[in-house]
Motif scaffolding. Structure first.
Motif, PDB file in Angstrom:
ATOM      1  N   PHE A  62      16.585   6.206  47.750  1.00 48.11           N
ATOM      2  CA  PHE A  62      15.312   6.585  48.353  1.00 48.11           C
ATOM      3  C   PHE A  62      15.249   8.087  48.614  1.00 48.11           C
ATOM      4  N   VAL A  63      16.303   8.798  48.283  1.00 47.21           N
ATOM      5  CA  VAL A  63      16.364  10.251  48.491  1.00 47.21           C
ATOM      6  C   VAL A  63      15.997  10.925  47.174  1.00 47.21           C
ATOM      7  N   ALA A  78      17.852  10.920  43.385  1.00 46.27           N
ATOM      8  CA  ALA A  78      17.244  10.332  42.191  1.00 46.27           C
ATOM      9  C   ALA A  78      17.243  11.340  41.049  1.00 46.27           C
ATOM     10  N   ARG A  79      16.941  12.586  41.353  1.00 44.15           N
ATOM     11  CA  ARG A  79      16.975  13.622  40.312  1.00 44.15           C
ATOM     12  C   ARG A  79      18.388  13.817  39.789  1.00 44.15           C
ATOM     13  N   ALA A  80      19.377  13.792  40.692  1.00 47.79           N
ATOM     14  CA  ALA A  80      20.773  13.977  40.275  1.00 47.79           C
ATOM     15  C   ALA A  80      21.222  12.855  39.345  1.00 47.79           C
ATOM     16  N   ALA A  81      20.649  11.663  39.505  1.00 49.54           N
ATOM     17  CA  ALA A  81      20.981  10.533  38.648  1.00 49.54           C
ATOM     18  C   ALA A  81      20.092  10.486  37.408  1.00 49.54           C
ATOM     19  N   VAL A  82      19.322  11.536  37.191  1.00 54.52           N
ATOM     20  CA  VAL A  82      18.366  11.625  36.088  1.00 54.52           C
ATOM     21  C   VAL A  82      17.440  10.411  36.123  1.00 54.52           C
ATOM     22  N   ILE A 130      26.500   8.986  43.860  1.00 59.22           N
ATOM     23  CA  ILE A 130      25.677   9.994  43.193  1.00 59.22           C
ATOM     24  C   ILE A 130      26.084  11.384  43.679  1.00 59.22           C
ATOM     25  N   ASP A 131      26.077  12.350  42.773  1.00 56.55           N
ATOM     26  CA  ASP A 131      26.413  13.722  43.142  1.00 56.55           C
ATOM     27  C   ASP A 131      25.516  14.194  44.290  1.00 56.55           C
ATOM     28  N   GLY A 132      26.145  14.743  45.319  1.00 63.12           N
ATOM     29  CA  GLY A 132      25.408  15.250  46.465  1.00 63.12           C
ATOM     30  C   GLY A 132      25.153  14.218  47.539  1.00 63.12           C
ATOM     31  N   GLY A 176      20.187   8.627  33.892  1.00 62.49           N
ATOM     32  CA  GLY A 176      21.362   9.355  33.435  1.00 62.49           C
ATOM     33  C   GLY A 176      22.625   8.526  33.379  1.00 62.49           C
ATOM     34  N   PHE A 177      22.696   7.450  34.171  1.00 58.98           N
ATOM     35  CA  PHE A 177      23.899   6.618  34.225  1.00 58.98           C
ATOM     36  C   PHE A 177      23.817   5.417  33.291  1.00 58.98           C
TER      37      PHE A 177
END
Length: 444
Positions: A169-170, A174-178, A209-211, A58-59
């Protein structure tokens, strides 16, 4: 003297200067033989670009596309081979060209199958003449593509450094960063890399990263340090136009808060790595103190004398930086790659920017000052016959007033606070002409 307000810390990652968005189509297109005729060739850098990924994060605003249908990777390597032959002929045999470093980047070079990686190495060695087993060779990879067969090829062909884009590693981050991946898969990839015996492992992590919290950031640092990588890069998250990420809260509030969060995560990461036996090479790069050296670091890769092959690569002579067309949007990237794969004449530079003496001074200062070791004054004076304190009096004076710069008889260095603000310091040294060209560039 009144010191100007402190700028926002995250403005522009100066990994190369002039920035590629200041490049323009070259008219007329100069012949490569003319560009390289009077250039030093005893310690060239070689870069091969593979513009394919299994997914676009995503970035990401790099020049890359998702997937490679209809045997596109094979056609791309065919074009890369044609380009390499044209470049090698343009370099000529006198004086002899020698390569001091090599790198495969992207995109994701390990998107290629194992037999295609063999062919990529053959192009570097048999066509370009780079002895990959005798010089540092760095290759970028993703967890999903760091398979045993690919790693075996890279290790056998002389890879000395493997850079793995982990980012977090979380799983939720990783999902938040697409970036769809699972920690178990990342750990398995790291195990395969260590089993392959490649001397230097680099792990990329992203903060902001968000969150992400102090606790979750510590989880990623702990997980990375478990593998004792020889290098770790800590990248601040940027959200760029035409990328997958967007921010939906009030920008006037979010950007200020986000800056504070990123600075906090940066300091936490820096302090942790320093305490764990790493030295800081630049704002982003940390190397384990006992790690083997890998040639030029960070910004120094843009030193005069770089050959870039592939449609997303740049090449540098002392007076011209050049490349092919550039885009971020998927449609435009696909079009550029399709054009590249059908190109038969690679004898001329297509897009680029001339580098005069003033821009050369700026480039030298940036690629030195943004390193922790700083700018060697004697080297600058020997190369340019002038003093950086006179050439850049206003900018350096402002940095000193902010407490971001320290100087002795031999060097100019950023202070620890100055290093933290590297992405604000770099743009302050851009020339008015480069600023104007970057501002006029139409994103696509």
């Amino acid at each position: 003297m009144t010191v100007a307000a402190v700028p926002r810390p995250y403005q522009n990652y100066v990994y190369a200067y002039p920035h590629k968005t200041s490049y323009r189509p070259l008219t007329p297109r100069p012949a490569l033989a003319d560009l390289w005729r009077n250039q030093a060739r005893h310690a060239l850098s070689l870069y091969l670009h593979i513009p394919f990924c299994e997914v676009r994060c995503g970035f990401c605003n790099l020049f890359t596309r998702v997937g490679a249908p209809d045997r596109l990777t094979g056609r791309y390597l065919d074009a890369l081979d044609r380009q390499a032959h044209a470049v090698r002929e343009a370099l000529g045999e006198r004086p002899a060209s020698r390569f001091a470093t090599a790198a495969f980047g992207g995109g994701t070079p390990t998107y290629l199958a194992a037999h295609e990686l063999e062919r990529l190495c053959d192009i570097a060695e048999r066509v370009m003449g780079a002895d990959l087993r005798a010089i540092p060779l760095s290759v970028e990879a993703s967890p999903a593509t760091a398979t045993a067969d690919r790693l075996a090829v890279l290790a056998a062909r002389g890879t000395t450094r493997l850079s793995l884009g982990v980012q977090s590693f979380v799983d939720a981050e990783a999902r938040a960063a697409v970036r769809p991946q699972h920690r178990t898969d990342v750990e398995a990839a790291l195990g395969r890399i260590r089993d392959a015996g490649i001397p230097v492992l680099n792990i990329d992590l992203i903060y902001g990263i968000d969150g992400q919290t102090e606790s979750s950031w510590r989880q990623s640092l702990d997980a990375a340090l478990y593998w004792r990588p020889e290098e770790i890069y800590l990248y601040p998250l940027y959200v760029r136009p035409l990328t997958g990420l967007g921010r939906n809260i009030d920008p006037a509030v979010s950007e200020q808060d986000w800056d504070i969060q990123r600075l906090s995560r940066y300091r936490e990461g820096r302090d942790r790595l320093l305490a764990e036996g790493y030295e800081q090479i630049s704002m982003r790069m940390f190397r384990r103190i006992d790690a083997p050296p890998q040639g030029p670091d960070d910004y120094a890769c843009q030193t005069d004398g770089m050959i870039g092959l592939g449609c997303g690569a740049r090449s540098y002579t002392s007076t011209m930086h050049y490349s092919f067309d550039y885009a971020v949007s998927m449609r435009e990237v696909r079009s550029i790659i399709d054009t590249y794969t059908t190109t038969t004449d690679f004898t001329h530079a297509v897009v680029g920017r001339a580098v005069d003496a003033e821009e050369a001074r700026r480039r030298h200062l940036l690629q030195s000052l943004l390193q922790a070791q700083g700018l060697a004054l004697a080297g600058y004076r020997l190369r340019f016959g002038s003093d950086p304190g006179r050439d850049f009096a206003d900018q350096l004076g402002l940095l000193a007033d902010r407490g971001w710069l320290e100087a002795d008889a031999d060097r100019l260095r950023l202070t620890p606070l100055g290093l933290a603000y590297s992405d604000a310091i770099g743009p302050e040294f851009f020339s008015p002409a480069v600023r104007s060209a970057m501002a006029a560039y139409e994103l696509r």
